[in-house]
Scaffold this motif. Structure first.
Motif, PDB file in Angstrom:
ATOM      1  N   LEU A  84      56.907  55.290  50.771  1.00  0.00           N
ATOM      2  CA  LEU A  84      55.403  55.184  51.150  1.00  0.00           C
ATOM      3  C   LEU A  84      55.443  54.927  52.614  1.00  0.00           C
ATOM      4  N   ILE A  85      56.401  54.614  53.270  1.00  0.00           N
ATOM      5  CA  ILE A  85      56.275  54.856  55.000  1.00  0.00           C
ATOM      6  C   ILE A  85      56.099  56.345  55.152  1.00  0.00           C
ATOM      7  N   LYS A  86      57.051  57.145  54.450  1.00  0.00           N
ATOM      8  CA  LYS A  86      56.893  58.494  54.965  1.00  0.00           C
ATOM      9  C   LYS A  86      55.784  59.436  54.460  1.00  0.00           C
ATOM     10  N   SER A  87      54.927  59.014  53.405  1.00  0.00           N
ATOM     11  CA  SER A  87      53.796  59.386  52.914  1.00  0.00           C
ATOM     12  C   SER A  87      52.733  59.050  53.904  1.00  0.00           C
ATOM     13  N   ALA A  88      52.830  57.676  54.291  1.00  0.00           N
ATOM     14  CA  ALA A  88      51.887  57.304  55.336  1.00  0.00           C
ATOM     15  C   ALA A  88      51.837  57.975  56.579  1.00  0.00           C
ATOM     16  N   ARG A  89      53.046  58.242  57.210  1.00  0.00           N
ATOM     17  CA  ARG A  89      53.106  59.010  58.437  1.00  0.00           C
ATOM     18  C   ARG A  89      52.719  60.420  58.183  1.00  0.00           C
ATOM     19  N   LYS A  90      52.825  61.106  57.090  1.00  0.00           N
ATOM     20  CA  LYS A  90      52.435  62.444  56.972  1.00  0.00           C
ATOM     21  C   LYS A  90      50.737  62.588  56.690  1.00  0.00           C
ATOM     22  N   THR A  91      50.229  61.436  56.204  1.00  0.00           N
ATOM     23  CA  THR A  91      48.881  61.254  56.108  1.00  0.00           C
ATOM     24  C   THR A  91      48.358  60.946  57.494  1.00  0.00           C
ATOM     25  N   PHE A  92      48.735  60.136  58.331  1.00  0.00           N
ATOM     26  CA  PHE A  92      48.302  59.783  59.666  1.00  0.00           C
ATOM     27  C   PHE A  92      48.436  60.976  60.510  1.00  0.00           C
ATOM     28  N   ASP A  93      49.527  61.713  60.422  1.00  0.00           N
ATOM     29  CA  ASP A  93      49.917  63.001  61.101  1.00  0.00           C
ATOM     30  C   ASP A  93      48.413  63.804  61.274  1.00  0.00           C
ATOM     31  N   VAL A  94      48.028  63.988  60.049  1.00  0.00           N
ATOM     32  CA  VAL A  94      46.883  65.031  59.897  1.00  0.00           C
ATOM     33  C   VAL A  94      45.659  64.326  60.434  1.00  0.00           C
ATOM     34  N   ALA A  95      45.361  62.886  60.311  1.00  0.00           N
ATOM     35  CA  ALA A  95      44.280  62.295  60.791  1.00  0.00           C
ATOM     36  C   ALA A  95      44.562  62.173  62.520  1.00  0.00           C
ATOM     37  N   VAL A  96      45.735  61.882  62.747  1.00  0.00           N
ATOM     38  CA  VAL A  96      45.927  61.987  64.240  1.00  0.00           C
ATOM     39  C   VAL A  96      45.569  63.311  64.811  1.00  0.00           C
ATOM     40  N   LYS A  97      45.689  64.202  64.260  1.00  0.00           N
ATOM     41  CA  LYS A  97      45.625  65.778  64.698  1.00  0.00           C
ATOM     42  C   LYS A  97      44.013  65.789  64.907  1.00  0.00           C
ATOM     43  N   MET A  98      43.308  65.459  63.876  1.00  0.00           N
ATOM     44  CA  MET A  98      41.827  65.620  63.825  1.00  0.00           C
ATOM     45  C   MET A  98      41.115  64.600  64.855  1.00  0.00           C
ATOM     46  N   ALA A  99      41.717  63.524  65.073  1.00  0.00           N
ATOM     47  CA  ALA A  99      41.064  62.591  66.066  1.00  0.00           C
ATOM     48  C   ALA A  99      41.402  63.191  67.231  1.00  0.00           C
ATOM     49  N   GLY A 100      42.812  63.861  67.704  1.00  0.00           N
ATOM     50  CA  GLY A 100      43.225  64.288  68.894  1.00  0.00           C
ATOM     51  C   GLY A 100      42.235  65.652  69.250  1.00  0.00           C
ATOM     52  N   ALA A 101      41.890  66.368  68.290  1.00  0.00           N
ATOM     53  CA  ALA A 101      40.958  67.637  68.673  1.00  0.00           C
ATOM     54  C   ALA A 101      39.773  66.984  68.757  1.00  0.00           C
ATOM     55  N   ASN A 102      39.024  66.193  68.295  1.00  0.00           N
ATOM     56  CA  ASN A 102      37.907  65.752  68.469  1.00  0.00           C
ATOM     57  C   ASN A 102      37.524  65.025  69.972  1.00  0.00           C
ATOM     58  N   ALA A 103      38.768  64.305  70.333  1.00  0.00           N
ATOM     59  CA  ALA A 103      38.750  63.656  71.701  1.00  0.00           C
ATOM     60  C   ALA A 103      38.869  64.678  72.686  1.00  0.00           C
ATOM     61  N   GLU A 104      39.684  65.645  72.451  1.00  0.00           N
ATOM     62  CA  GLU A 104      39.534  66.903  73.356  1.00  0.00           C
ATOM     63  C   GLU A 104      38.361  67.441  73.638  1.00  0.00           C
ATOM     64  N   LEU A 105      37.600  67.896  72.497  1.00  0.00           N
ATOM     65  CA  LEU A 105      36.279  68.492  72.357  1.00  0.00           C
ATOM     66  C   LEU A 105      35.191  67.451  73.152  1.00  0.00           C
ATOM     67  N   GLN A 106      35.416  66.175  73.035  1.00  0.00           N
ATOM     68  CA  GLN A 106      34.459  65.262  73.708  1.00  0.00           C
ATOM     69  C   GLN A 106      34.800  65.259  75.151  1.00  0.00           C
ATOM     70  N   LYS A 107      36.195  65.324  75.505  1.00  0.00           N
ATOM     71  CA  LYS A 107      36.400  65.403  77.004  1.00  0.00           C
ATOM     72  C   LYS A 107      36.080  66.677  77.536  1.00  0.00           C
ATOM     73  N   ARG A 108      35.899  67.613  76.906  1.00  0.00           N
ATOM     74  CA  ARG A 108      35.583  68.984  77.432  1.00  0.00           C
ATOM     75  C   ARG A 108      33.851  69.146  77.677  1.00  0.00           C
ATOM     76  N   GLN A 109      33.277  68.397  76.548  1.00  0.00           N
ATOM     77  CA  GLN A 109      31.734  68.328  76.623  1.00  0.00           C
ATOM     78  C   GLN A 109      31.428  67.293  77.968  1.00  0.00           C
ATOM     79  N   VAL A 110      31.958  66.446  78.130  1.00  0.00           N
ATOM     80  CA  VAL A 110      31.760  65.561  79.377  1.00  0.00           C
ATOM     81  C   VAL A 110      32.105  66.170  80.391  1.00  0.00           C
ATOM     82  N   ALA A 111      33.357  66.952  80.589  1.00  0.00           N
ATOM     83  CA  ALA A 111      33.750  67.522  81.745  1.00  0.00           C
ATOM     84  C   ALA A 111      32.700  68.596  82.285  1.00  0.00           C
TER      85      ALA A 111
END
Length: 470
Positions: free
Chosen positions: A370-397
């Motif tokens: 269950l922990i490994k499954s959660a980590r796999k799911t969170f990895d995808v969510a984190v990647k999406m959140a990171g990409a969005n944060a980088e986009l917002q950073k560029r938009q603000v920059a």
């Protein structure tokens, strides 16, 4: 009246030897060590004592969190602190790495090497009955090295349990101390001091921190204890204080962001807290944990959760206020409950996965999966959140860069008149700089022309001003 510690089995024999050696030290006016004693500085005579004759302090904060790792041995330690099994347990814990007691602490190895190479530099401190107040780890290391004696200062004859704890804490918090308490043991020491009736500002001063930092650490300590309670499974497995030992900065940063958001949106603050706590359980790095904002669960996680991790449907309800008949208030929102339910599932899975032989192998395997499954799911969510944060950073920059450029142009205009008045203006260099600026604006206009189908006033001006050069 101060609570007495109790006399160890060999206490009278030890006191007799201590008295004898103290008389000799006083006669020779030998070495002394200074401690904070009941609000004053006290100079203690230093004597040599056999390491095997002394008792490790059961209350030492150095291993307070680690004591509970073995409930049965800890029970013996609480009930019979001077027994051989209890003292052996303390000796074992003093050797261990605070965050992973199955490993030897590298600092302990360094201490052993130092004692073996150059001997004991600073004396420890004992009570007249032979309880180690300061120097528990040094005494353990000396025993392991086979060195027979340790130099110690001796506290007054009326030393109480409270005195021992106060002296230990004061010595630990000296700035010249090399080996500090671990983070969790420091939190426990703070709570113990406050439980004794001391004020927050006084304890903060003793720990060399601001009162706000102390309050932050108390919030973190409460969060950790709450997480441990929530991690308890049906068979009694639960997380331990030491499981949070390496997460100090993540939890402190969580407190800062939670407190700021709670002022304007308490529900959003709760969702942020739950998502980040889940990521702490999954052992993400601090820079990754901070990607979890209040909408992390609903925006990036919810639709990706596998069935075994998907919380049951949650609904908001009302809670009656005791003593106020007919008055009720809404409890947490459905969104908060859903986020919390996922965190609870991960806390309990982590507790079961770490239970080892305390649980059957099948249960541990399921929890680990269950922990490994959660980590796999969170990895995808984190990647999406990171990409969005980088986009917002560029938009603000982009607009921020233009604002900075405008500040430089304004400064140039202010200095232009001064340079002209002093006849210090280099007209050729100024002309060259304007051509560079013109080329830069042309490049910016080219990008803007490709982007905006219906340009605003600012973009329209830029396109018109640079039309020739394009």
């Amino acid at each position: 009246m101060a609570v007495k510690f109790g006399v160890p089995p060999e206490g009278e024999k030890i006191r007799s030897l201590v008295d004898e050696r103290l008389k000799q030290a006083m006669a020779e006016d030998g070495a002394k060590v200074t401690v904070d004693w009941r609000g004053e500085q006290k100079h203690l005579h230093v004597i040599s004592m056999p390491v095997d004759m002394l008792y490790f302090n059961p209350d030492t904060h150095r291993i307070r969190a680690q004591r509970t790792l073995d409930p049965e041995r800890n029970r013996v330690l609480e009930q019979e602190p001077w027994s051989e099994p209890a003292q052996t347990y303390l000796h074992h814990l003093l050797r261990c790495r605070p965050s992973n007691p199955s490993q030897t602490d590298p600092d302990y190895v360094v201490l052993q090497d130092e004692l073996d190479d150059i001997g004991q530099k600073e004396p420890g401190i004992i009570s007249p009955d032979g309880i180690l107040v300061d120097g528990n780890t040094r005494c353990a290391a000396l025993r392991d090295l086979g060195i027979r004696d340790i130099r110690v200062g001796v506290l007054p004859a009326d030393t109480s349990r409270r005195d021992i704890n106060s002296v230990e804490l004061a010595l630990q918090l000296r700035r010249d101390k090399r080996r500090e308490y671990s983070y969790i043991n420091r939190l426990i020491a703070i709570e113990d001091e406050l439980a004794g009736g001391r004020r927050e500002e006084d304890v903060a001063r003793d720990f060399n921190i601001k009162k706000t930092t102390l309050q932050q650490d108390r919030w973190v300590y409460q969060l950790i204890n709450d997480a441990i309670d929530r991690s308890q499974t049906a068979d009694g497995s639960r997380l331990r204080l030491v499981d949070f030992e390496d997460h100090q900065e993540k939890l402190r940063e969580l407190h800062r962001d939670y407190s700021k958001l709670a002022k304007t949106d308490p529900d959003a603050a709760e969702q942020l807290k739950e998502s980040r706590l889940a990521m702490v359980v999954l052992n993400y790095a601090k820079t990754t944990v901070r990607l979890a904002e209040a909408d992390f669960h609903s925006r990036y996680l919810e639709e990706r959760l596998p069935d075994e991790l998907r919380p049951a449907a949650q609904e908001s309800a009302t809670v009656a206020i005791p003593g106020l008949a007919g008055v009720a208030i809404p409890d947490a929102t459905a969104a908060v409950k859903t986020t919390r339910a996922l965190t609870d599932a991960l806390l309990q899975a982590k507790a079961a996965a770490q239970a080892g032989d305390k649980l059957d192998a099948a249960s541990v395997t399921r929890a680990d999966a269950l922990i490994k499954s959660a980590r796999k799911t969170f990895d995808v969510a984190v990647k999406m959140a990171g990409a969005n944060a980088e986009l917002q950073k560029r938009q603000v920059a982009v607009p921020a860069r233009l604002t900075d450029a405008a500040d430089y142009v304004n400064q140039c205009a202010a200095e232009f008149a001064d340079a002209r008045a002093k006849r210090a203006l280099d007209e050729d260099a100024f002309d060259d700089a304007l051509l560079t600026l013109k080329a830069s604006l042309a490049r910016l206009a080219k990008q803007a022309g490709r982007t905006f189908s219906s340009p605003g006033d600012g973009v329209a001006w830029l396109l018109d001003a640079t039309r020739e050069s394009r």
